[in-house]
Design an enzyme around this catalytic site. Sequence first.
Site, PDB file in Angstrom:
ATOM      1  N   LYS A 191       0.903  -1.327   0.009  1.00  0.00           N
ATOM      2  CA  LYS A 191       0.039  -0.029  -0.037  1.00  0.00           C
ATOM      3  C   LYS A 191       0.618   1.320   0.042  1.00  0.00           C
ATOM      4  CE  LYS A 191      -3.415   2.458   2.757  1.00  0.00           C
ATOM      5  NZ  LYS A 191      -4.077   2.812   3.922  1.00  0.00           N
ATOM      6  N   GLU A 204      -7.690  13.021  12.455  1.00  0.00           N
ATOM      7  CA  GLU A 204      -7.213  12.032  12.859  1.00  0.00           C
ATOM      8  C   GLU A 204      -6.122  12.171  13.947  1.00  0.00           C
ATOM      9  OE1 GLU A 204      -5.414  10.156   9.520  1.00  0.00           O
ATOM     10  OE2 GLU A 204      -4.295   8.871  10.518  1.00  0.00           O
ATOM     11  N   GLU A 248      -7.921  -1.839   2.751  1.00  0.00           N
ATOM     12  CA  GLU A 248      -6.823  -0.571   3.105  1.00  0.00           C
ATOM     13  C   GLU A 248      -6.824  -0.252   4.670  1.00  0.00           C
ATOM     14  OE1 GLU A 248      -8.471   2.381   0.249  1.00  0.00           O
ATOM     15  OE2 GLU A 248      -7.638   4.012   1.602  1.00  0.00           O
ATOM     16  N   GLU A 251     -11.766  11.059  -4.665  1.00  0.00           N
ATOM     17  CA  GLU A 251     -11.524  11.196  -3.465  1.00  0.00           C
ATOM     18  C   GLU A 251     -10.579  12.124  -2.778  1.00  0.00           C
ATOM     19  OE1 GLU A 251     -11.042   7.304  -1.307  1.00  0.00           O
ATOM     20  OE2 GLU A 251      -9.468   8.178  -0.171  1.00  0.00           O
TER      21      GLU A 251
END
Length: 425
Positions: A184, A232, A276, A409
Site C-alpha cells: 500500500k 485523525e 486498506e 476522493e
Amino acid sequence: MELKVQKLVLTEDLAVTKILNWLRQQDGPVLAWENPDQSTRLFASQIALQPMTEQITFAAVSQWLDTVRSQLQLTGASQWQDVHVVGGFLFDMQDLRLQNWGALSSGLIFIPKILLSYHANKWQLIVVSAQTVDLENLLTQIKQQSALKTAATELFAYHEVMPRKWAASVEKIVQQIQQQKVNKVVLARTAEGQLGSYCPENIWLQLQKQHPNAYHILLRAKNAALLSATPERLVKFANGQVLTGAVAGTTTKINDAKIDHKRAQALLQDPKNLGEHQLVVQGITTALQQLNLQVQHPKQPQILATANLQHLFTPIQAHGRFDPLQILAKLHPTPALGGDPKQTALTLICQEELQGRGLFGAPIGYLTLAQTGEWAVNIRSGLLKEQTLTLWAGAGIVADSDPTSELQETSNKLKSLLLAFNVKD
Ligand SMILES: C=C(O[C@H]1C=CC=C(C(=O)O)[C@@H]1O)C(=O)O
C-alpha cells in the site's frame, strides 16, 4: 541561562476569540491547537527554548529534552506537567524538497515562552522565561482584547496541480502492488490558490465552525502559516495509556441522514476499503507490539464522520512502559499516511509526488515533561505562504485502486477546507 516556569491557574473561563485576537498581534511563532472534544486547547506564542539541531528528528528532540530539564529551574516534579513542548515535525526527513515551507521548512518544535493551556476544564497561563513576568498583567491584556471578528478573505485562481500526472502515478503504484513490490502507498497531491488579505487566526475560527469534529490547528512562523482541521489522532498519552487509532477508507457525506447512513453501511462492507483499513490496523498494532506494549482494539471498524466525509475508524489502545518520543518515531508515518512496508512506500512517495510534503501528514501537537501529550496527524491541511495557499490530500492506493475514483476522493478531501479560505462578510 536558567529559565523559570511561572504559572497562573485561572478560576474563570476565557473567550477563545479574545485569545485569538491577542495571538494575531504576536510576531510568532504561534500555535493554536485544540483536540476534537476540546478537552485540550493550547495557545502558544514566542520561543523560550528550541532544539539546537538542524534536523528536528524524534531522537534529537528526545536528547534535547534530557538537557532541558537541567536548563529549567523547576521547583518540583509537579512543574513537569506545566512545561509543554509544542509544534510539528516534518513528514519525511529524507525528502527535503521544502521550498514552499518558508520559516516552517525544518518543522518547528519549541517550548513556548507564553502558553495559555486548557486541560481538565481549567485554563492556565504558563510562562517560561529567564525574566520574571507579571502574569496578572499579561492576563489582563488578553482579557481586555475584543473578540476576533470574522474577516472576509477571497480565494481566487484555485486549481488542482497536475491531476492527470497524479492519476498516472496511481496506475504506476497499482502495478508495483500487483507485482508485490509493496502492499500500500498513500499518494498525495496538491491544489493551489491565491488569497487577498487574510488573517490566519480568523481562518482557524472558520475551521472551528465548519469542522466541529476535528482538531483545529494553526502553526505560524514568519512568512508561513499552516492550518488544519484534521480528524485523525496519531497518539495521545494519558494515564499511562497510549491511545491511537486507524483512520483509513473513505466515502462522502452530504448531510442527508438517510443517504449518509447508506454510504456508511456500504463503506463498512466494502472489501477494497476494508483491506486498506486493515493494513493500517495491522501496521499500528505491530509497531506497538515491537515496543513491548499490550495492544487492544475492536475487531470491526466503526465510522468516523467529518464535515463532508466518512472514514473507517478503529480505536487502538496500548499499555505498558513507554517513552512517548519512541512511540511517535515508531508509529509515524502509519500506513494511513505512508504505506506498507513503510520504507518502500516512503521511497515511492518521494519519487512520485511532485513536491516534498513538508509538514503535511506529520505529527502536530504537544508533550509535557511529565510525558503526557497528544499529537494529531496533519491532514485536511493547507499552507499559506505570502498570498499562496497550497492544500494537500492523499489517498491510500492498494491493488484494486481505480485512478479515477482516487482522483475524486482526493478532490473531495482537497475541497473540504476551501470554504474556510473564502469567507464573505
Ligand atoms: C491522507 C489522507 O487521508 C488519510 C486518512 C483518512 C482516509 C484515508 C484514505 O481513505 O485513503 C487516508 O489514509 C488525507 O486526507 O489527505
